[in-house]
Design a protein around this motif. Structure first.
Motif, PDB file in Angstrom:
ATOM      1  N   GLN A  60      25.087  52.554 -14.852  1.00 25.52           N
ATOM      2  CA  GLN A  60      24.390  53.824 -14.722  1.00 25.52           C
ATOM      3  C   GLN A  60      25.121  54.802 -13.808  1.00 25.52           C
ATOM      4  OE1 GLN A  60      20.199  53.046 -13.962  1.00 25.52           O
ATOM      5  NE2 GLN A  60      20.014  51.883 -15.848  1.00 25.52           N
ATOM      6  N   ASP A  61      26.384  54.513 -13.543  1.00 24.22           N
ATOM      7  CA  ASP A  61      27.225  55.405 -12.743  1.00 24.22           C
ATOM      8  C   ASP A  61      28.110  56.214 -13.697  1.00 24.22           C
ATOM      9  OD1 ASP A  61      29.905  56.082 -11.462  1.00 24.22           O
ATOM     10  OD2 ASP A  61      28.805  55.422  -9.686  1.00 24.22           O
ATOM     11  N   GLU A  62      27.942  57.529 -13.671  1.00 26.78           N
ATOM     12  CA  GLU A  62      28.676  58.418 -14.599  1.00 26.78           C
ATOM     13  C   GLU A  62      30.188  58.223 -14.502  1.00 26.78           C
ATOM     14  OE1 GLU A  62      28.073  60.617 -17.075  1.00 26.78           O
ATOM     15  OE2 GLU A  62      25.921  60.286 -16.965  1.00 26.78           O
TER      16      GLU A  62
ATOM     17  N   PHE B 252      24.641  54.708 -18.788  1.00 27.95           N
ATOM     18  CA  PHE B 252      23.571  54.129 -19.589  1.00 27.95           C
ATOM     19  C   PHE B 252      22.229  54.410 -18.908  1.00 27.95           C
ATOM     20  CE2 PHE B 252      25.863  50.363 -21.891  1.00 27.95           C
ATOM     21  CZ  PHE B 252      26.807  51.238 -22.397  1.00 27.95           C
ATOM     22  N   ASN B 253      21.167  54.417 -19.697  1.00 22.00           N
ATOM     23  CA  ASN B 253      19.821  54.471 -19.135  1.00 22.00           C
ATOM     24  C   ASN B 253      19.303  53.036 -18.976  1.00 22.00           C
ATOM     25  OD1 ASN B 253      18.791  53.600 -21.665  1.00 22.00           O
ATOM     26  ND2 ASN B 253      18.568  55.712 -22.369  1.00 22.00           N
ATOM     27  N   ASP B 254      18.076  52.891 -18.494  1.00 22.20           N
ATOM     28  CA  ASP B 254      17.518  51.549 -18.268  1.00 22.20           C
ATOM     29  C   ASP B 254      17.458  50.727 -19.556  1.00 22.20           C
ATOM     30  OD1 ASP B 254      17.193  51.862 -15.533  1.00 22.20           O
ATOM     31  OD2 ASP B 254      15.029  52.213 -15.635  1.00 22.20           O
ATOM     32  N   THR B 255      17.072  51.354 -20.655  1.00 22.34           N
ATOM     33  CA  THR B 255      16.958  50.649 -21.926  1.00 22.34           C
ATOM     34  C   THR B 255      18.321  50.147 -22.396  1.00 22.34           C
ATOM     35  OG1 THR B 255      15.052  52.014 -22.533  1.00 22.34           O
ATOM     36  CG2 THR B 255      16.171  50.854 -24.328  1.00 22.34           C
TER      37      THR B 255
ATOM     38  N   LEU C 122      33.897  47.131 -13.017  1.00 25.79           N
ATOM     39  CA  LEU C 122      33.448  46.909 -11.644  1.00 25.79           C
ATOM     40  C   LEU C 122      32.790  48.147 -11.064  1.00 25.79           C
ATOM     41  CD1 LEU C 122      35.348  44.462 -11.995  1.00 25.79           C
ATOM     42  CD2 LEU C 122      36.110  44.845  -9.668  1.00 25.79           C
ATOM     43  N   GLN C 123      31.926  47.917 -10.064  1.00 25.97           N
ATOM     44  CA  GLN C 123      31.360  49.038  -9.312  1.00 25.97           C
ATOM     45  C   GLN C 123      32.510  49.862  -8.731  1.00 25.97           C
ATOM     46  OE1 GLN C 123      28.401  48.307  -6.257  1.00 25.97           O
ATOM     47  NE2 GLN C 123      27.793  46.420  -7.292  1.00 25.97           N
ATOM     48  N   ARG C 124      32.343  51.148  -8.714  1.00 27.61           N
ATOM     49  CA  ARG C 124      33.412  52.048  -8.268  1.00 27.61           C
ATOM     50  C   ARG C 124      33.862  51.757  -6.837  1.00 27.61           C
ATOM     51  NH1 ARG C 124      32.325  57.607  -7.362  1.00 27.61           N
ATOM     52  NH2 ARG C 124      30.299  57.167  -8.277  1.00 27.61           N
ATOM     53  N   ALA C 125      32.948  51.323  -5.989  1.00 27.88           N
ATOM     54  CA  ALA C 125      33.289  51.024  -4.586  1.00 27.88           C
ATOM     55  C   ALA C 125      34.307  49.889  -4.470  1.00 27.88           C
ATOM     56  CB  ALA C 125      32.024  50.652  -3.812  1.00 27.88           C
ATOM     57  N   TYR C 126      34.490  49.121  -5.545  1.00 27.01           N
ATOM     58  CA  TYR C 126      35.398  47.971  -5.511  1.00 27.01           C
ATOM     59  C   TYR C 126      36.646  48.176  -6.373  1.00 27.01           C
ATOM     60  CZ  TYR C 126      31.545  45.911  -3.074  1.00 27.01           C
ATOM     61  OH  TYR C 126      30.564  45.674  -2.144  1.00 27.01           O
ATOM     62  N   TRP C 127      36.865  49.395  -6.822  1.00 26.25           N
ATOM     63  CA  TRP C 127      38.073  49.703  -7.576  1.00 26.25           C
ATOM     64  C   TRP C 127      39.286  49.681  -6.648  1.00 26.25           C
ATOM     65  CZ3 TRP C 127      36.794  54.538 -11.096  1.00 26.25           C
ATOM     66  CH2 TRP C 127      35.826  54.173 -12.050  1.00 26.25           C
TER      67      TRP C 127
END
Length: 174
Positions: A28-30, A40-43, A97-102
């Motif tokens: 859900q991170d643009e 993505f949305n929750d669904t 991966l989460q952006r913080a871990y790129w």
């Protein structure tokens, strides 16, 4: 919790419903999802998670949770999936991966472990990574994983034509 692989800094395990929030931080991170044409949305996130769980049951593998050993935090996903490619299916190593871990080597570390798993446990002849032409960071991970561009194909996804490269590495049995 079923651990699948372990590396120096990470372990990979099957995702479960309790991973929804951690998965949402990725999907859900643009900026993270630019190669997928947006967050993505929750669904859509739930459908993604359900799809991985179904893959574990069908194939015995899928995208696994990437967890930092030091904190036990899920920082991403990496694993093996069967993906459509042209007129067939290919075994792919995927990673997100989460952006913080790129840019800390985690994707490469996890992808290399998945390659070894594919070759030693699944006895695959080759594995690939299918990467959008604009996703330079993921292309660099594929190169560090010993892969080279084999071919290209335009996929239609979320209402847009998206050129992709297929990076491949073959299993050299000695």
């Amino acid at each position: 919790m079923k651990k699948i692989l372990e590396t120096c800094r990470l372990y990979l395990r099957e995702m479960e419903q309790s991973d929804f929030d951690a998965l949402s931080r990725i999907l859900q991170d643009e900026k993270t999802m630019y190669a997928y044409n947006g967050a993505f949305n929750d669904t859509e996130t739930q459908a993604w998670l359900d799809n991985q769980i179904a893959r574990y049951q069908k194939y015995g593998f899928g995208l696994w949770a990437v967890v930092l050993k030091e904190s036990d935090e899920m920082i991403g996903q990496c694993g093996l999936t069967m993906q459509p490619w042209k007129d067939g299916e290919v075994l792919e190593i995927g990673y997100l991966l989460q952006r913080a871990y790129w840019h800390q080597g985690y994707a490469t570390e996890a992808a290399k472990a998945c390659k070894e798993y594919a070759f030693t446990k699944l006895h695959a002849d080759e594995v690939c990574s299918i990467i959008r032409d604009t996703n330079i960071a993921s292309q660099k991970v594929a190169l560090r994983n010993g892969m080279t561009i084999m071919d290209s194909w335009t996929k239609h996804y979320r209402g847009e034509d998206m050129p992709h490269y297929r990076y491949v590495v073959k299993n050299i049995r000695i």
